[in-house]
Design a protein around this motif. Structure first.
Motif, mmCIF file in Angstrom:
data_model
loop_
_atom_site.group_PDB
_atom_site.id
_atom_site.type_symbol
_atom_site.label_atom_id
_atom_site.label_comp_id
_atom_site.label_asym_id
_atom_site.label_seq_id
_atom_site.Cartn_x
_atom_site.Cartn_y
_atom_site.Cartn_z
ATOM 1 N N GLN A 139 74.253 4.679 -54.781
ATOM 2 C CA GLN A 139 72.984 5.352 -55.005
ATOM 3 C C GLN A 139 72.041 4.982 -53.862
ATOM 4 N N ILE A 140 71.446 5.978 -53.242
ATOM 5 C CA ILE A 140 70.562 5.748 -52.105
ATOM 6 C C ILE A 140 69.111 5.918 -52.542
ATOM 7 N N MET A 141 68.320 4.864 -52.391
ATOM 8 C CA MET A 141 66.882 4.922 -52.641
ATOM 9 C C MET A 141 66.166 4.838 -51.300
ATOM 10 N N LEU A 142 65.123 5.633 -51.126
ATOM 11 C CA LEU A 142 64.355 5.602 -49.889
ATOM 12 C C LEU A 142 62.882 5.380 -50.211
ATOM 13 N N VAL A 143 62.214 4.623 -49.350
ATOM 14 C CA VAL A 143 60.799 4.345 -49.574
ATOM 15 C C VAL A 143 60.107 4.158 -48.229
ATOM 16 N N GLY A 144 58.854 4.595 -48.156
ATOM 17 C CA GLY A 144 58.073 4.437 -46.932
ATOM 18 C C GLY A 144 56.630 4.129 -47.261
ATOM 19 N N GLY A 145 55.846 3.924 -46.228
ATOM 20 C CA GLY A 145 54.440 3.592 -46.404
ATOM 21 C C GLY A 145 53.550 4.815 -46.361
ATOM 22 N N ARG A 146 52.286 4.595 -46.036
ATOM 23 C CA ARG A 146 51.291 5.665 -46.070
ATOM 24 C C ARG A 146 51.674 6.829 -45.166
ATOM 25 N N PHE A 147 52.123 6.539 -43.955
ATOM 26 C CA PHE A 147 52.547 7.582 -43.023
ATOM 27 C C PHE A 147 54.067 7.680 -42.935
ATOM 28 N N SER A 148 54.743 6.539 -42.957
ATOM 29 C CA SER A 148 56.201 6.556 -42.828
ATOM 30 C C SER A 148 56.887 7.110 -44.070
ATOM 31 N N GLY A 149 56.120 7.255 -45.166
ATOM 32 C CA GLY A 149 56.681 7.884 -46.357
ATOM 33 C C GLY A 149 57.164 9.296 -46.074
ATOM 34 N N PHE A 150 56.530 9.947 -45.090
ATOM 35 C CA PHE A 150 56.983 11.279 -44.670
ATOM 36 C C PHE A 150 58.431 11.230 -44.204
ATOM 37 N N LEU A 151 58.783 10.177 -43.462
ATOM 38 C CA LEU A 151 60.152 10.048 -42.959
ATOM 39 C C LEU A 151 61.139 9.814 -44.102
ATOM 40 N N ALA A 152 60.731 9.017 -45.085
ATOM 41 C CA ALA A 152 61.593 8.781 -46.246
ATOM 42 C C ALA A 152 61.848 10.084 -46.992
ATOM 43 N N GLU A 153 60.802 10.872 -47.197
ATOM 44 C CA GLU A 153 60.942 12.156 -47.894
ATOM 45 C C GLU A 153 61.800 13.124 -47.082
ATOM 46 N N SER A 175 57.205 3.432 -60.513
ATOM 47 C CA SER A 175 58.327 3.845 -59.666
ATOM 48 C C SER A 175 59.026 2.637 -59.059
ATOM 49 N N ARG A 176 58.240 1.670 -58.611
ATOM 50 C CA ARG A 176 58.833 0.474 -58.013
ATOM 51 C C ARG A 176 59.561 -0.353 -59.066
ATOM 52 N N ALA A 177 58.975 -0.446 -60.257
ATOM 53 C CA ALA A 177 59.595 -1.236 -61.322
ATOM 54 C C ALA A 177 60.927 -0.630 -61.758
ATOM 55 N N THR A 178 60.974 0.694 -61.900
ATOM 56 C CA THR A 178 62.224 1.332 -62.323
ATOM 57 C C THR A 178 63.269 1.282 -61.210
ATOM 58 N N ALA A 179 62.821 1.294 -59.959
ATOM 59 C CA ALA A 179 63.766 1.154 -58.851
ATOM 60 C C ALA A 179 64.447 -0.205 -58.904
ATOM 61 N N VAL A 180 63.676 -1.229 -59.194
ATOM 62 C CA VAL A 180 64.238 -2.576 -59.324
ATOM 63 C C VAL A 180 65.189 -2.636 -60.514
ATOM 64 N N ALA A 181 64.788 -2.018 -61.624
ATOM 65 C CA ALA A 181 65.625 -2.033 -62.826
ATOM 66 C C ALA A 181 66.962 -1.340 -62.589
ATOM 67 N N ASP A 182 66.975 -0.317 -61.740
ATOM 68 C CA ASP A 182 68.196 0.450 -61.474
ATOM 69 C C ASP A 182 69.082 -0.173 -60.395
ATOM 70 N N ALA A 183 68.549 -1.104 -59.627
ATOM 71 C CA ALA A 183 69.269 -1.629 -58.465
ATOM 72 C C ALA A 183 70.440 -2.518 -58.861
ATOM 73 N N ASN A 184 71.550 -2.352 -58.141
ATOM 74 C CA ASN A 184 72.729 -3.200 -58.324
ATOM 75 C C ASN A 184 73.544 -3.181 -57.034
ATOM 76 N N ARG A 185 74.782 -3.644 -57.105
ATOM 77 C CA ARG A 185 75.610 -3.728 -55.901
ATOM 78 C C ARG A 185 75.984 -2.359 -55.335
ATOM 79 N N GLN A 186 75.796 -1.324 -56.118
ATOM 80 C CA GLN A 186 76.096 0.028 -55.653
ATOM 81 C C GLN A 186 74.835 0.758 -55.190
ATOM 82 N N THR A 187 73.783 -0.001 -54.912
ATOM 83 C CA THR A 187 72.509 0.576 -54.482
ATOM 84 C C THR A 187 72.254 0.276 -53.012
ATOM 85 N N VAL A 188 71.752 1.270 -52.303
ATOM 86 C CA VAL A 188 71.287 1.088 -50.929
ATOM 87 C C VAL A 188 69.811 1.472 -50.891
#
Length: 283
Positions: A139-153, A175-188
């Protein structure tokens, strides 16, 4: 002994030839540069979680006779670099100083920056990120900041067309909390973090990495602190004709990632794109 060269460039150049422990020392240097390279061997070893002899071997890998010689080059490099605080008056007055208008300066800046980006981009790290993005079991999760979020999207939108299991982590706490809850060895987790680094993104990366996830980082040449917990790091310059950092080089690397993933996924990706295009056409 090597002649005076930029230590950061040397680290990127020799990264692929380093042992895993030497690579940890290299990333610790880049993540805290320049202060990380100006401390003692023992201090860097503690930060990188390696032995002091590994730090010495890391310096030797770059061509130095010892840690003090490497530090002398770091100091020389610092003397050659201008302070970021001086960029605003320098760049806003550049047109009056050299007679070039903003379009001419922009063209020169961006053409040179793209060229230097591809010359210094660590190919082994690029290939490693492509492999992670192409692994359909993950599972691929992507995240960025105020401007770099555009690149993640932007990257996420293309990956969704090519493969399943793509999500973008929002900036809100849920969103951040659920991302952590979903993360495991099959997460990038792919993080876009550039100068004026995001504290919550660093915490997110550390937390998901502790749960077994793989962290891939897109950052600037100074390296976000997230580099310390990242398995893959792709740095890009952020030069701009204005006082504000640019994502032009980072966008070019993202486009290259999209091209490489498309090529590697081959017919599987093509069939998914065709299916998506058919659904969108009939909607």
């Amino acid at each position: 002994m090597v002649s005076h060269r930029n230590v950061r460039s040397l680290v990127h150049e020799f990264m692929e030839d380093m042992s895993p422990s030497e690579r940890k020392a290299a990333r610790a240097v880049l993540a805290g540069y320049p202060s990380s390279a100006l401390g003692t061997v023992a201090e860097l070893a503690a930060v990188a979680d390696v032995s002091p002899p590994t730090v010495i071997r890391f310096a030797a890998r770059l061509g130095y006779s010892g840690w003090p010689e490497l530090q002398r080059d770091v100091v020389k490099g610092l003397n050659d670099e201008g302070s970021p605080l001086s960029q605003y008056p320098h760049k806003t007055g550049a047109a009056h100083e050299d007679g070039r208008d903003v379009l001419t300066r922009s063209r020169c800046t961006f053409v040179d920056m793209i060229e230097s980006t591809y010359e210094s981009l660590p190919e082994s790290e690029f290939r490693a990120m492509v492999q992670e993005l192409c692994d359909r079991k993950k599972q691929i999760m992507l995240v960025g900041g105020r401007f770099s979020g555009f690149l993640a999207e932007y990257l996420a939108a293309h990956l969704r067309l090519l493969r399943p299991g793509i999500s973008v982590v929002g900036h809100d706490e849920l969103s951040r909390a659920t991302a952590v809850a979903d993360a495991n060895r099959q997460t990038v987790l792919v993080v876009f973090d550039y100068r004026r680094y995001t504290v919550w993104a660093e915490h997110l990366a550390q937390t998901v990495q502790a749960q077994g996830a793989t962290v891939c980082l897109m950052t600037d040449v100074w390296l976000s602190p997230i580099a310390r917990t990242s398995s893959v790091v792709l740095p890009c310059p952020v030069e701009s004709p204005s006082p504000f950092d640019s994502i032009t080089a980072a966008t070019a690397v993202v486009e290259s990632l999209i091209a490489a993933v498309t090529e590697q996924l081959g017919e599987h990706g093509k069939r998914r794109v065709a299916l998506a295009e058919g659904i969108l056409r009939d909607a």
